[in-house]
Design a protein around this motif. Structure first.
Motif, PDB file in Angstrom:
ATOM      1  N   UNK A   1       1.313  -1.260   0.196  1.00 41.69           N
ATOM      2  CA  UNK A   1       0.525   0.181   0.227  1.00 41.69           C
ATOM      3  C   UNK A   1       0.816   1.141  -0.079  1.00 41.69           C
ATOM      4  N   UNK A   2      -0.372   2.681   0.498  1.00 44.80           N
ATOM      5  CA  UNK A   2       1.167   3.403  -0.202  1.00 44.80           C
ATOM      6  C   UNK A   2       0.473   4.510   0.379  1.00 44.80           C
ATOM      7  N   UNK A   3       1.211   5.187   1.912  1.00 45.78           N
ATOM      8  CA  UNK A   3       2.973   5.090   1.270  1.00 45.78           C
ATOM      9  C   UNK A   3       3.204   3.855   1.647  1.00 45.78           C
ATOM     10  N   UNK A   4       4.173   3.703   1.978  1.00 47.78           N
ATOM     11  CA  UNK A   4       5.498   2.417   2.140  1.00 47.78           C
ATOM     12  C   UNK A   4       6.892   2.924   1.734  1.00 47.78           C
ATOM     13  N   UNK A   5       7.519   3.230   3.232  1.00 45.22           N
ATOM     14  CA  UNK A   5       8.540   3.922   3.732  1.00 45.22           C
ATOM     15  C   UNK A   5       9.863   2.915   3.892  1.00 45.22           C
ATOM     16  N   UNK A   6      11.253   2.586   3.658  1.00 45.41           N
ATOM     17  CA  UNK A   6      12.273   2.139   3.286  1.00 45.41           C
ATOM     18  C   UNK A   6      13.182   3.040   4.427  1.00 45.41           C
ATOM     19  N   UNK A   7      13.662   2.282   5.990  1.00 51.36           N
ATOM     20  CA  UNK A   7      14.779   3.656   5.890  1.00 51.36           C
ATOM     21  C   UNK A   7      15.876   2.725   6.383  1.00 51.36           C
ATOM     22  N   UNK A   8      16.913   3.098   5.380  1.00 49.02           N
ATOM     23  CA  UNK A   8      18.776   1.978   5.004  1.00 49.02           C
ATOM     24  C   UNK A   8      17.628   1.069   4.467  1.00 49.02           C
ATOM     25  N   UNK A   9      17.366   0.857   3.454  1.00 47.42           N
ATOM     26  CA  UNK A   9      17.286  -0.640   2.950  1.00 47.42           C
ATOM     27  C   UNK A   9      16.766  -1.371   3.782  1.00 47.42           C
ATOM     28  N   UNK A  10      15.531  -1.293   4.885  1.00 48.84           N
ATOM     29  CA  UNK A  10      14.253  -1.884   6.071  1.00 48.84           C
ATOM     30  C   UNK A  10      12.880  -1.172   5.720  1.00 48.84           C
ATOM     31  N   UNK A  11      12.139  -2.160   5.243  1.00 50.29           N
ATOM     32  CA  UNK A  11      10.746  -2.432   5.503  1.00 50.29           C
ATOM     33  C   UNK A  11      10.270  -1.334   6.541  1.00 50.29           C
ATOM     34  N   UNK A  12       9.765  -0.022   6.841  1.00 50.71           N
ATOM     35  CA  UNK A  12       9.878   0.414   7.971  1.00 50.71           C
ATOM     36  C   UNK A  12       8.193   0.043   8.671  1.00 50.71           C
ATOM     37  N   UNK A  13       7.632  -0.368   9.596  1.00 52.69           N
ATOM     38  CA  UNK A  13       6.244  -0.934  10.071  1.00 52.69           C
ATOM     39  C   UNK A  13       5.625   0.028  11.077  1.00 52.69           C
ATOM     40  N   UNK A  14       4.602   0.682  11.149  1.00 55.50           N
ATOM     41  CA  UNK A  14       4.251   1.297  11.950  1.00 55.50           C
ATOM     42  C   UNK A  14       3.840   2.929  11.611  1.00 55.50           C
ATOM     43  N   UNK A  15       3.945   4.025  12.370  1.00 54.34           N
ATOM     44  CA  UNK A  15       3.812   5.522  11.742  1.00 54.34           C
ATOM     45  C   UNK A  15       4.352   5.798  10.744  1.00 54.34           C
ATOM     46  N   UNK A  16       4.189   6.934   9.875  1.00 48.81           N
ATOM     47  CA  UNK A  16       5.498   7.368   8.919  1.00 48.81           C
ATOM     48  C   UNK A  16       5.287   9.445   9.278  1.00 48.81           C
ATOM     49  N   UNK A  17       4.798   9.766  10.130  1.00 45.65           N
ATOM     50  CA  UNK A  17       5.155  10.797  10.423  1.00 45.65           C
ATOM     51  C   UNK A  17       6.257  11.198  10.851  1.00 45.65           C
ATOM     52  N   UNK A  18       6.687  12.324  10.344  1.00 45.08           N
ATOM     53  CA  UNK A  18       8.487  12.660  11.014  1.00 45.08           C
ATOM     54  C   UNK A  18       9.044  12.296  11.352  1.00 45.08           C
ATOM     55  N   UNK A  19       8.031  12.933  13.257  1.00 43.77           N
ATOM     56  CA  UNK A  19       8.710  12.675  14.808  1.00 43.77           C
ATOM     57  C   UNK A  19       9.003  10.681  14.485  1.00 43.77           C
ATOM     58  N   UNK A  20       8.257  10.245  14.464  1.00 45.95           N
ATOM     59  CA  UNK A  20       8.120   8.375  14.226  1.00 45.95           C
ATOM     60  C   UNK A  20       9.761   7.735  13.129  1.00 45.95           C
ATOM     61  N   UNK A  21      10.339   8.124  12.496  1.00 49.31           N
ATOM     62  CA  UNK A  21      10.818   8.096  10.951  1.00 49.31           C
ATOM     63  C   UNK A  21      12.123   9.459  11.485  1.00 49.31           C
ATOM     64  N   UNK A  22      11.961   9.651  12.138  1.00 45.67           N
ATOM     65  CA  UNK A  22      13.703  10.209  12.671  1.00 45.67           C
ATOM     66  C   UNK A  22      13.743   9.485  13.848  1.00 45.67           C
TER      67      UNK A  22
END
Length: 602
Positions: free
Chosen positions: A570-591
């Motif tokens: 689904x979209x959006x789906x984020x990968x952080x340094x090559x690994x799929x991020x699971x959970x909320x995708x707000x800026x603070x969570x990604x940071x």
């Protein structure tokens, strides 16, 4: 501070299961201790509530089973409605396999029980039809694969069917003599809930008031209130958050930022509430108290059986005990496994990606944990105390045997079939390639955020703006990459918009087109795209030719293929340094997630 980590652990599936186990053990120890008399007296304490001529005269045990447990079944109903409206039961291809498996998984255990204990106590067949979802998920977290999210979703969907059938059986088969007047009032309350949903009433208070009256009417009618709780939850509407509601709420926040006052704060609060469906708000409020208070209290009231004086030996010699064990452990395993196999063979649907046959077997075994629903039916089905004790022993034995059997099946699946996980892939495939991928930020930055997006997805539009927050925080230490995942079944303009961005990229203006497409999500017709190209000063003749170029369409399709290979659905789906991020995708969570990766690297 010390209490916070414990509270957080209890809110996990495994933590809730361990709490339930601890309370069950406490109930058994208490009922078999010198203080057993206190245990019995506590639950026999009369609690009378009178409202005019209306009286609710029940002991504490019945207040737990017929009162508090209605919240449990109400939450179950809310979850069923969510799955039907916006979840895994929304589409035919998604719901038929768990629907068939869940139905067969209710019928087979009942038949197995009747084959073993039908002569001695046929009325107990309802004890083996239900699955304790909370216990199942908790034990899955303890004995299942390390990555089991897709199996978890499949079992949740299956248990939705299981719970619905089990509650229907309780309400129809195990109700007392029905009184017509209160029953008509209960039906009127159900009609009122339906009308509230049709009127799109967004406030939760009217729903809560009607549910309270519904519960009282059901108790007075002699129908077990579990079915009232389930039906009430089913009638509370669930829906995805709409983009215009979020935009409206954002404007309210801006007003509060400019003029912080009580009235504006109230508007913000109401705006937030209105943007989330009543179903999701009630579920959010009730799910934790139900899991951490209501269900453990139910276990404390029902699991305490006195096994002294030969009672345990008598129970182990009873066909009722082994009928319950066979029905839950063998019946659930066979019923769900055969039902799943048959549904897949008949091409009614498919198993979730990442879930293999060994994981299905392990999950089917875990479904033999009846506990909450089973103990409730024990109290309704048996008038003979020794049979009730035998059935309770069977439920507790099934909990242990089903968990051990599931552990063995998951281990076998791992060794024999190589099923190391029951989830989607988590690694980005293929990795970022600077020759082909679109990159914002320093190309050599140590951190990479990859987003699979759809230009018509409103959630992508909001998430894409978080890049500025990430850049402000990490500076040159981060780069941002986008790949296409157009969801054609729900967003008809997504593919052509993605191709338009690639056409702009051929003229060196990918990111400018990218920003324009998100700024005008509601206008993505071909003539709109051409207007954006003209606004950017692109060569329109080349742009038109590129829009029809099969190579660019193939490039967008290649991104979709890479999304599937990487576990993005689904979209959006984020990968952080090559690994799929699971959970909320707000800026603070990604940071926070990226900072955690930095800490590990150090």
């Amino acid at each position: 501070m010390a209490g916070r980590p414990l509270a957080a652990r209890l809110r996990t599936d495994s933590g809730a299961a361990l709490l339930l186990l601890a309370v069950t053990a406490l109930a058994l120890l208490w009922a078999n201790s010198p203080l057993s008399g206190v245990y019995e007296q506590l639950w026999e304490t009369p609690v009378n509530v009178e409202i005019g001529e209306l009286a609710f005269d029940m002991d504490l045990h019945h207040w737990v089973n017929d009162g508090l447990m209605v919240l449990f079944f109400f939450v179950v109903g809310l979850e069923v409605r969510q799955e039907l409206s916006v979840g895994s039961l929304r589409r035919r291809s998604q719901r038929l396999v768990p629907l068939v498996a869940g139905t067969v998984g209710v019928a087979v255990p009942a038949l197995v029980y009747l084959a073993v204990a039908g002569r001695e106590a046929p009325e107990g067949w309802g004890v083996v039809v239900g699955t304790d979802t909370a216990f199942l998920l908790g034990v899955l977290a303890l004995v299942g694969p390390a990555m089991s999210n897709r199996l978890r979703v499949f079992l949740l969907t299956l248990s939705v069917v299981d719970d619905f059938l089990a509650v229907a059986i309780i309400g129809v088969v195990y109700s007392d003599e029905v009184r017509v007047g209160p029953l008509l009032l209960a039906l009127a309350c159900l009609g009122a809930l339906w009308l509230l949903g049709r009127m799109r009433e967004w406030r939760s208070t009217p729903y809560v008031l009607v549910v309270v009256v519904l519960w009282g009417a059901t108790v007075q009618a002699g129908v077990h209130p579990s079915i009232a709780g389930m039906l009430a939850g089913l009638l509370v509407p669930a829906a995805l958050t709409r983009r215009d509601d979020v935009v409206r709420t954002k404007s309210l926040y801006r007003a509060y930022w400019q003029s912080p006052s009580a009235s504006v704060a109230r508007d913000v609060h109401l705006g937030l509430a209105r943007s989330i469906s009543v179903n999701h708000r009630l579920h959010q409020v009730l799910s934790t108290p139900v899991a951490l208070v209501v269900v453990p209290l139910f276990a404390l009231a029902n699991a305490g059986i006195d096994l002294r004086g030969g009672a345990l030996g008598e129970a182990l010699g009873s066909s009722v005990t082994w009928g319950v064990v066979a029905g839950l452990v063998v019946g659930k395993l066979v019923g769900i496994s055969v039902g799943t196999w048959a549904a897949v063979r008949l091409r009614l649907g498919t198993l979730p990606d990442g879930v293999g046959p060994g994981s299905v077997l392990g999950g089917a075994a875990l479904s033999g944990i009846g506990f909450t629903v089973s103990l409730l039916v024990v109290g309704l089905a048996f008038t003979d105390e020794s049979q009730a004790q035998a059935a309770t022993v069977g439920v507790l034995l099934s909990l242990v045997v089903a968990s051990l059997l599931a552990w063995g099946l998951f281990a076998m699946a791992r060794v024999r079939w190589g099923e190391e996980s029951a989830d989607l892939p988590t690694a980005l495939d293929p990795p970022v390639d600077l020759r082909h991928d679109h990159v914002r930020g320093d190309p050599d930055a140590p951190h990479t955020v990859v987003e699979y997006l759809d230009y018509e997805c409103p959630f992508c539009a909001r998430a894409t703006g978080m890049w500025r927050d990430l850049r402000d925080h990490f500076g040159d230490r981060i780069r941002y990459v986008v790949r296409h995942l157009p969801l054609e079944d729900v967003h008809p303009h997504a593919v052509v918009a993605a191709v338009a961005s690639e056409a702009a990229a051929r003229q060196g203006r990918f990111w400018e087109m990218h920003d324009l497409l998100f700024a005008h999500q509601s206008r993505l017709e071909p003539e709109d795209l051409r207007g954006y190209a003209e606004e950017l000063g692109l060569d329109l003749e080349q742009f038109d030719a590129d829009l029809a170029d099969g190579a660019l369409h193939a490039r967008v399709q290649d991104h979709a293929v890479s999304a599937a290979a990487s576990g993005a659905r689904g979209t959006p789906t984020f990968f952080l340094d090559g690994t799929r991020h699971q959970g909320s995708h707000d800026a603070q969570t990604l940071i926070a997630a990226l900072e955690a990766l930095e800490a590990v690297d150090r």
